[in-house]
Design a protein around this motif. Structure first.
Motif, PDB file in Angstrom:
ATOM      1  N   ILE A 164       0.850  -1.185   0.000  1.00  0.00           N
ATOM      2  CA  ILE A 164       0.000   0.000   0.000  1.00  0.00           C
ATOM      3  C   ILE A 164       0.885   1.235   0.000  1.00  0.00           C
ATOM      4  O   ILE A 164       1.955   1.249   0.626  1.00  0.00           O
ATOM      5  N   VAL A 165       0.474   2.259  -0.726  1.00  0.00           N
ATOM      6  CA  VAL A 165       1.133   3.564  -0.675  1.00  0.00           C
ATOM      7  C   VAL A 165       0.077   4.587  -0.275  1.00  0.00           C
ATOM      8  O   VAL A 165      -1.015   4.632  -0.850  1.00  0.00           O
ATOM      9  N   ASN A 166       0.391   5.379   0.744  1.00  0.00           N
ATOM     10  CA  ASN A 166      -0.533   6.393   1.259  1.00  0.00           C
ATOM     11  C   ASN A 166      -0.029   7.784   0.919  1.00  0.00           C
ATOM     12  O   ASN A 166       1.177   8.047   0.974  1.00  0.00           O
ATOM     13  N   ARG A 167      -0.949   8.667   0.630  1.00  0.00           N
ATOM     14  CA  ARG A 167      -0.609  10.069   0.368  1.00  0.00           C
ATOM     15  C   ARG A 167      -1.634  10.939   1.088  1.00  0.00           C
ATOM     16  O   ARG A 167      -2.817  10.920   0.764  1.00  0.00           O
ATOM     17  N   MET A 168      -1.170  11.666   2.099  1.00  0.00           N
ATOM     18  CA  MET A 168      -2.060  12.520   2.872  1.00  0.00           C
ATOM     19  C   MET A 168      -2.354  13.800   2.089  1.00  0.00           C
ATOM     20  O   MET A 168      -1.443  14.557   1.750  1.00  0.00           O
ATOM     21  N   ILE A 169      -3.615  14.028   1.791  1.00  0.00           N
ATOM     22  CA  ILE A 169      -4.028  15.207   1.035  1.00  0.00           C
ATOM     23  C   ILE A 169      -4.396  16.355   1.964  1.00  0.00           C
ATOM     24  O   ILE A 169      -4.026  17.507   1.749  1.00  0.00           O
ATOM     25  N   LYS A 170      -5.127  16.026   3.024  1.00  0.00           N
ATOM     26  CA  LYS A 170      -5.591  17.050   3.957  1.00  0.00           C
ATOM     27  C   LYS A 170      -5.728  16.422   5.333  1.00  0.00           C
ATOM     28  O   LYS A 170      -6.149  15.274   5.472  1.00  0.00           O
ATOM     29  N   GLY A 171      -5.340  17.178   6.357  1.00  0.00           N
ATOM     30  CA  GLY A 171      -5.481  16.671   7.716  1.00  0.00           C
ATOM     31  C   GLY A 171      -4.698  17.510   8.697  1.00  0.00           C
ATOM     32  O   GLY A 171      -3.770  18.233   8.321  1.00  0.00           O
ATOM     33  N   PRO A 172      -5.033  17.436   9.994  1.00  0.00           N
ATOM     34  CA  PRO A 172      -4.307  18.190  11.019  1.00  0.00           C
ATOM     35  C   PRO A 172      -2.880  17.675  11.162  1.00  0.00           C
ATOM     36  O   PRO A 172      -2.574  16.524  10.831  1.00  0.00           O
ATOM     37  N   TRP A 173      -2.018  18.506  11.684  1.00  0.00           N
ATOM     38  CA  TRP A 173      -0.593  18.168  11.749  1.00  0.00           C
ATOM     39  C   TRP A 173      -0.338  16.916  12.571  1.00  0.00           C
ATOM     40  O   TRP A 173       0.583  16.144  12.270  1.00  0.00           O
ATOM     41  N   ILE A 174      -1.145  16.668  13.610  1.00  0.00           N
ATOM     42  CA  ILE A 174      -0.904  15.507  14.459  1.00  0.00           C
ATOM     43  C   ILE A 174      -1.105  14.208  13.677  1.00  0.00           C
ATOM     44  O   ILE A 174      -0.374  13.228  13.864  1.00  0.00           O
ATOM     45  N   VAL A 175      -2.076  14.201  12.750  1.00  0.00           N
ATOM     46  CA  VAL A 175      -2.301  13.019  11.926  1.00  0.00           C
ATOM     47  C   VAL A 175      -1.205  12.900  10.872  1.00  0.00           C
ATOM     48  O   VAL A 175      -0.685  11.809  10.617  1.00  0.00           O
ATOM     49  N   LYS A 176      -0.832  14.022  10.267  1.00  0.00           N
ATOM     50  CA  LYS A 176       0.233  13.989   9.267  1.00  0.00           C
ATOM     51  C   LYS A 176       1.546  13.512   9.880  1.00  0.00           C
ATOM     52  O   LYS A 176       2.318  12.786   9.248  1.00  0.00           O
ATOM     53  N   THR A 177       1.789  13.893  11.131  1.00  0.00           N
ATOM     54  CA  THR A 177       3.012  13.462  11.808  1.00  0.00           C
ATOM     55  C   THR A 177       2.998  11.959  12.055  1.00  0.00           C
ATOM     56  O   THR A 177       4.011  11.269  11.878  1.00  0.00           O
ATOM     57  N   ALA A 178       1.838  11.431  12.459  1.00  0.00           N
ATOM     58  CA  ALA A 178       1.735  10.002  12.768  1.00  0.00           C
ATOM     59  C   ALA A 178       1.735   9.139  11.516  1.00  0.00           C
ATOM     60  O   ALA A 178       2.383   8.087  11.466  1.00  0.00           O
ATOM     61  N   VAL A 179       1.016   9.580  10.486  1.00  0.00           N
ATOM     62  CA  VAL A 179       0.852   8.782   9.273  1.00  0.00           C
ATOM     63  C   VAL A 179       1.947   9.070   8.260  1.00  0.00           C
ATOM     64  O   VAL A 179       2.422   8.176   7.561  1.00  0.00           O
ATOM     65  N   GLY A 180       2.371  10.343   8.185  1.00  0.00           N
ATOM     66  CA  GLY A 180       3.327  10.765   7.168  1.00  0.00           C
ATOM     67  C   GLY A 180       2.610  11.287   5.942  1.00  0.00           C
ATOM     68  O   GLY A 180       1.503  10.840   5.616  1.00  0.00           O
ATOM     69  N   ASN A 181       3.221  12.240   5.252  1.00  0.00           N
ATOM     70  CA  ASN A 181       2.600  12.799   4.055  1.00  0.00           C
ATOM     71  C   ASN A 181       2.592  11.799   2.901  1.00  0.00           C
ATOM     72  O   ASN A 181       1.710  11.819   2.049  1.00  0.00           O
ATOM     73  N   TYR A 182       3.613  10.934   2.857  1.00  0.00           N
ATOM     74  CA  TYR A 182       3.677   9.900   1.816  1.00  0.00           C
ATOM     75  C   TYR A 182       4.421   8.716   2.405  1.00  0.00           C
ATOM     76  O   TYR A 182       5.532   8.858   2.916  1.00  0.00           O
TER      77      TYR A 182
END
Length: 290
Positions: free
Chosen positions: A164-182
């Motif tokens: 799986i490859v994930n790409r964060m499009i929109k979200g609060p910084w705490i989620v982006k930090t945990a999941v990663g932008n890509y």
């Protein structure tokens, strides 16, 4: 750039066509929405949003945009149940397989192959996000292709390749930090995956609860789910130069989803689900009658 065919596929189809996928793409509790502005729904992001291993990856480590998906989108289900939902494509009330069976009864799309990824989300209520993909029109899987070998391989082969490859499009910084932008992950190695193969489908049930870390990250993200938009792409990882470049077999964008949108699905063992192509109902039966 995406081809004209793929650009059309990014939008929800209009009625009046003969493609069996129209019924399932426009149905379900989680609706198909606009790719850029939609909320509480899903869309199909272009493959070029994802950078995968290119033709020279094993010598130069270069990645390139994926391009067209290998399969076409065939709907999304957001489901809630009292216990974990396994092998959803085998259920009598599965609207995707019912739509395809309806086409079969009319002598159409007899060679179509369906691929489902069922992300099983633990919690007080069990949830499943099920993403459906299918071969284009009336075509089977391409014999000898990497995806064909994955479908017909054993579980060990699949676990080593399912990615799986994930790409964060929109979200609060705490989620982006945990999941990663890509990010990318071999799901078959990180989580317990269960494979269900039928004559014209393969379903992968991904047990997120099998990893404490994955469960914690997911529950964090779900706390902000109405503010999160994320792209998820699925592929078979290439391990040799002959298997390059990598290609997504499918991708989905989840757009600021609401947990309450989930459809409740009965999982009580003594109840049998009976359905037709328009509706489904639950009929209780005694165990000794089955």
């Amino acid at each position: 750039m995406c081809s004209a065919k793929q650009k059309l596929s990014q939008h929800c189809p209009k009625g009046g066509g003969r493609d069996w996928r129209e019924e399932v793409i426009t149905g379900g509790s989680l609706k198909c929405v606009d790719l850029n502005n939609g909320t509480n729904g899903w869309a199909s992001p272009p493959g070029d949003n994802f950078n995968l291993r290119g033709p020279n990856y094993f010598t130069k480590k270069t990645k390139i945009p994926s391009g067209e998906w290998l399969l076409q989108p065939a709907g999304v289900d957001w489901l809630r149940s009292n216990s974990k939902l396994d092998h959803v494509l085998s259920r009598n009330d599965n609207r995707v397989m019912n739509a395809l069976k309806k086409s079969h009864s009319q002598g159409e799309f007899l060679k179509t192959f369906v691929f489902a990824v069922n992300l099983q989300i633990p919690g007080r209520d069990q949830h499943s996000a099920v993403f459906y993909f299918a071969t284009e029109q009336n075509r089977p899987l391409e014999p000898g292709s990497l995806l064909y070998r994955f479908v017909h391989g054993d579980d060990s082969y699949r676990n080593n390749r399912f990615k799986i490859v994930n790409r964060m499009i929109k979200g609060p910084w705490i989620v982006k930090t945990a999941v990663g932008n890509y990010s990318a992950c071999l799901l078959g190695k990180a989580l317990n995956c269960y494979y269900h193969k039928g004559p014209n489908y393969l379903e992968i049930d991904v047990d997120i609860g099998s990893s404490a870390i994955a469960t914690a990250i997911l529950h964090l993200a779900l706390g902000y789910v109405t503010s999160v938009t994320i792209d998820m792409g699925f592929l078979v990882e290439a391990e040799t130069a002959e298997e390059l470049p990598e290609k997504l077999f499918g991708a989905v964008r989840i757009c600021q989803m609401e947990m309450s949108s989930a459809t409740f699905v009965e999982t009580t063992p003594y109840k049998k689900l009976i359905s037709n192509h328009n509706s489904s109902k639950v009929q209780a039966e005694n165990n000794e009658d089955e």
